[in-house]
Design an enzyme around this catalytic site. Structure first.
Site, PDB file in Angstrom:
ATOM      1  N   GLU A  59       0.842  -1.201   0.000  1.00 63.49           N
ATOM      2  CA  GLU A  59       0.000   0.000   0.000  1.00 63.49           C
ATOM      3  C   GLU A  59       0.878   1.252   0.000  1.00 63.49           C
ATOM      4  OE1 GLU A  59      -2.408   1.587  -0.744  1.00 63.49           O
ATOM      5  OE2 GLU A  59      -4.021   1.524   0.725  1.00 63.49           O
ATOM      6  N   ASP A  60       0.312   2.344  -0.472  1.00 61.84           N
ATOM      7  CA  ASP A  60       1.083   3.587  -0.491  1.00 61.84           C
ATOM      8  C   ASP A  60       1.209   4.210   0.897  1.00 61.84           C
ATOM      9  OD1 ASP A  60      -1.633   4.219  -0.365  1.00 61.84           O
ATOM     10  OD2 ASP A  60      -1.634   5.535  -2.115  1.00 61.84           O
TER      11      ASP A  60
ATOM     12  N   ASP B 263      -3.162   5.556   6.914  1.00 56.69           N
ATOM     13  CA  ASP B 263      -3.579   6.795   7.562  1.00 56.69           C
ATOM     14  C   ASP B 263      -4.450   6.406   8.763  1.00 56.69           C
ATOM     15  OD1 ASP B 263      -4.034   9.544   7.812  1.00 56.69           O
ATOM     16  OD2 ASP B 263      -5.713   9.529   6.436  1.00 56.69           O
ATOM     17  N   THR B 264      -5.753   6.366   8.601  1.00 55.77           N
ATOM     18  CA  THR B 264      -6.610   5.911   9.707  1.00 55.77           C
ATOM     19  C   THR B 264      -6.485   4.402   9.911  1.00 55.77           C
ATOM     20  OG1 THR B 264      -8.529   5.461   8.304  1.00 55.77           O
ATOM     21  CG2 THR B 264      -8.315   7.699   9.173  1.00 55.77           C
TER      22      THR B 264
ATOM     23  N   THR C 147      -8.958   1.290   5.659  1.00 49.20           N
ATOM     24  CA  THR C 147      -8.930   0.557   4.392  1.00 49.20           C
ATOM     25  C   THR C 147      -8.209  -0.775   4.571  1.00 49.20           C
ATOM     26  OG1 THR C 147      -8.716   2.704   3.307  1.00 49.20           O
ATOM     27  CG2 THR C 147      -8.318   0.764   1.950  1.00 49.20           C
ATOM     28  N   LEU C 148      -7.038  -0.716   5.162  1.00 49.60           N
ATOM     29  CA  LEU C 148      -6.234  -1.922   5.312  1.00 49.60           C
ATOM     30  C   LEU C 148      -6.857  -2.915   6.268  1.00 49.60           C
ATOM     31  CD1 LEU C 148      -3.688  -2.930   4.048  1.00 49.60           C
ATOM     32  CD2 LEU C 148      -4.177  -0.590   3.568  1.00 49.60           C
TER      33      LEU C 148
ATOM     34  N   LYS D  87       1.315   7.150   8.742  1.00 48.06           N
ATOM     35  CA  LYS D  87       0.997   8.321   9.577  1.00 48.06           C
ATOM     36  C   LYS D  87       0.429   7.797  10.884  1.00 48.06           C
ATOM     37  CE  LYS D  87      -0.799  11.451   6.008  1.00 48.06           C
ATOM     38  NZ  LYS D  87      -2.058  12.102   5.583  1.00 48.06           N
TER      39      LYS D  87
ATOM     40  N   PHE E  15      -0.686  16.176   4.456  1.00 46.21           N
ATOM     41  CA  PHE E  15      -1.223  15.525   3.262  1.00 46.21           C
ATOM     42  C   PHE E  15      -0.152  15.484   2.185  1.00 46.21           C
ATOM     43  CE2 PHE E  15      -3.755  14.689  -0.455  1.00 46.21           C
ATOM     44  CZ  PHE E  15      -4.612  13.724   0.031  1.00 46.21           C
TER      45      PHE E  15
ATOM     46  N   ARG F 118       0.136  11.881  -8.883  1.00 42.67           N
ATOM     47  CA  ARG F 118       0.583  10.514  -8.611  1.00 42.67           C
ATOM     48  C   ARG F 118       1.939  10.233  -9.242  1.00 42.67           C
ATOM     49  NH1 ARG F 118      -3.747   7.484  -6.561  1.00 42.67           N
ATOM     50  NH2 ARG F 118      -5.794   8.070  -7.329  1.00 42.67           N
TER      51      ARG F 118
HETATM   52  P1  IMP Z   1      -6.996   4.955   5.523  1.00 39.70           P
HETATM   53  O1  IMP Z   1      -8.129   4.004   5.356  1.00 39.70           O
HETATM   54  O2  IMP Z   1      -7.417   6.204   6.228  1.00 39.70           O
HETATM   55  O3  IMP Z   1      -5.772   4.349   6.168  1.00 39.70           O
HETATM   56  O4  IMP Z   1      -6.684   5.485   4.103  1.00 39.70           O
HETATM   57  C1  IMP Z   1      -5.676   5.067   3.335  1.00 39.70           C
HETATM   58  C2  IMP Z   1      -5.822   5.694   1.973  1.00 39.70           C
HETATM   59  O5  IMP Z   1      -6.080   7.091   2.091  1.00 39.70           O
HETATM   60  C3  IMP Z   1      -4.543   5.593   1.190  1.00 39.70           C
HETATM   61  O6  IMP Z   1      -4.525   4.440   0.400  1.00 39.70           O
HETATM   62  C4  IMP Z   1      -4.586   6.862   0.353  1.00 39.70           C
HETATM   63  O7  IMP Z   1      -5.290   6.615  -0.835  1.00 39.70           O
HETATM   64  C5  IMP Z   1      -5.388   7.855   1.157  1.00 39.70           C
HETATM   65  N1  IMP Z   1      -4.535   8.825   1.864  1.00 39.70           N
HETATM   66  C6  IMP Z   1      -4.313   8.926   3.178  1.00 39.70           C
HETATM   67  N2  IMP Z   1      -3.461   9.920   3.476  1.00 39.70           N
HETATM   68  C7  IMP Z   1      -3.115  10.467   2.303  1.00 39.70           C
HETATM   69  C8  IMP Z   1      -2.221  11.548   1.933  1.00 39.70           C
HETATM   70  O8  IMP Z   1      -1.550  12.207   2.747  1.00 39.70           O
HETATM   71  N3  IMP Z   1      -2.134  11.797   0.610  1.00 39.70           N
HETATM   72  C9  IMP Z   1      -2.825  11.114  -0.342  1.00 39.70           C
HETATM   73  N4  IMP Z   1      -3.655  10.091  -0.041  1.00 39.70           N
HETATM   74  C10 IMP Z   1      -3.799   9.774   1.268  1.00 39.70           C
HETATM   75 MG    MG Z   2      -5.105   4.631  -1.744  1.00 39.23          MG
END
Ligand code: IMP
Ligand code: MG
Length: 178
Positions: A100-101, A104-105, A108-109, A132, A153, A166
């Site tokens: 994964e890139d 964050d929260t 998704t994962l 993060k 961000f 991207r």
């Molecule tokens: P999560 O479910 O909040 O962990 O979201 C993960 C997804 O949010 C990543 O795969 C990114 O697509 C997007 N995302 C979270 N933070 C950033 C950021 O700083 N820049 C761009 N995309 C982000």
């Molecule tokens: Mg993503």
């Protein structure tokens, strides 16, 4: 058009770290007697990192991709995670490396790991280019992380801001408009 972007992690640093991760991951699997893995890149952002990492793995690597929607064009996850593109290959009985890139929260994962676990993967590991940790809402075990970053961000190396940037070869921060 054209936001101001400042460099957070330069291209050479990203590439050097991917080399290190590839070496470490390859060695870890080999130590456990695993010779072949299924690497699943998470679209779209994770695709850039996934292919670079795959090239640095001294293992047999099958590659596939999955996509999950959580954000739309906003910058905040809403907690609804849906698979919008599934793998072609079966995960059953395979050693899976999810790539994964950014985490964050973690929503998704967490959702994706549960789904893949239920499908009978032999093992599942998670590798992310960026983490993060301050933003975590759902706890996920990150096996490999490229860089821990603060709550900013970021764009580039697969990461987008409303689908742009991207293709930047470095990790940058979009400066707010004055
Ligand atoms: P999560 O479910 O909040 O962990 O979201 C993960 C997804 O949010 C990543 O795969 C990114 O697509 C997007 N995302 C979270 N933070 C950033 C950021 O700083 N820049 C761009 N995309 C982000
Ligand atoms: Mg993503």
């Amino acid at each position: 058009m054209g936001d101001k972007i400042s460099v957070l992690i330069p291209e050479e640093k990203v590439e050097e770290r991917i080399r290190e991760l590839g070496k470490q991951i390859g060695e870890d699997y080999k130590k456990e007697g695993v010779e072949e893995i299924l690497l699943i890149g998470i679209l779209k952002g994770g695709a850039f990192f996934a292919t670079e990492l795959a090239k640095r793995l001294d293992l047999q690597v099958m590659v596939d991709f999955m996509a999950a929607s959580s954000y739309g064009d906003s910058t905040e996850s809403n907690g609804n995670v849906k698979i919008t593109r599934d793998t072609d290959l079966s995960v059953e009985g395979r050693d899976i490396l999810i790539v994964e890139d950014i985490i964050d929260t973690g929503r998704t994962l967490k959702a994706l790991l549960e789904i893949i676990g239920q499908r009978g993967a032999k093992s599942i590991r998670l590798c992310t280019l960026l983490d993060k940790p301050d933003r975590r809402v759902s706890q996920v075990k990150v096996d490999y992380n490229g860089f821990k970053i603060p709550d900013v961000f970021v764009v580039g190396y697969g990461l987008d801001y409303a689908q742009r940037y991207r293709n930047l070869p470095y990790i940058g921060v979009v400066e707010p408009e004055k």
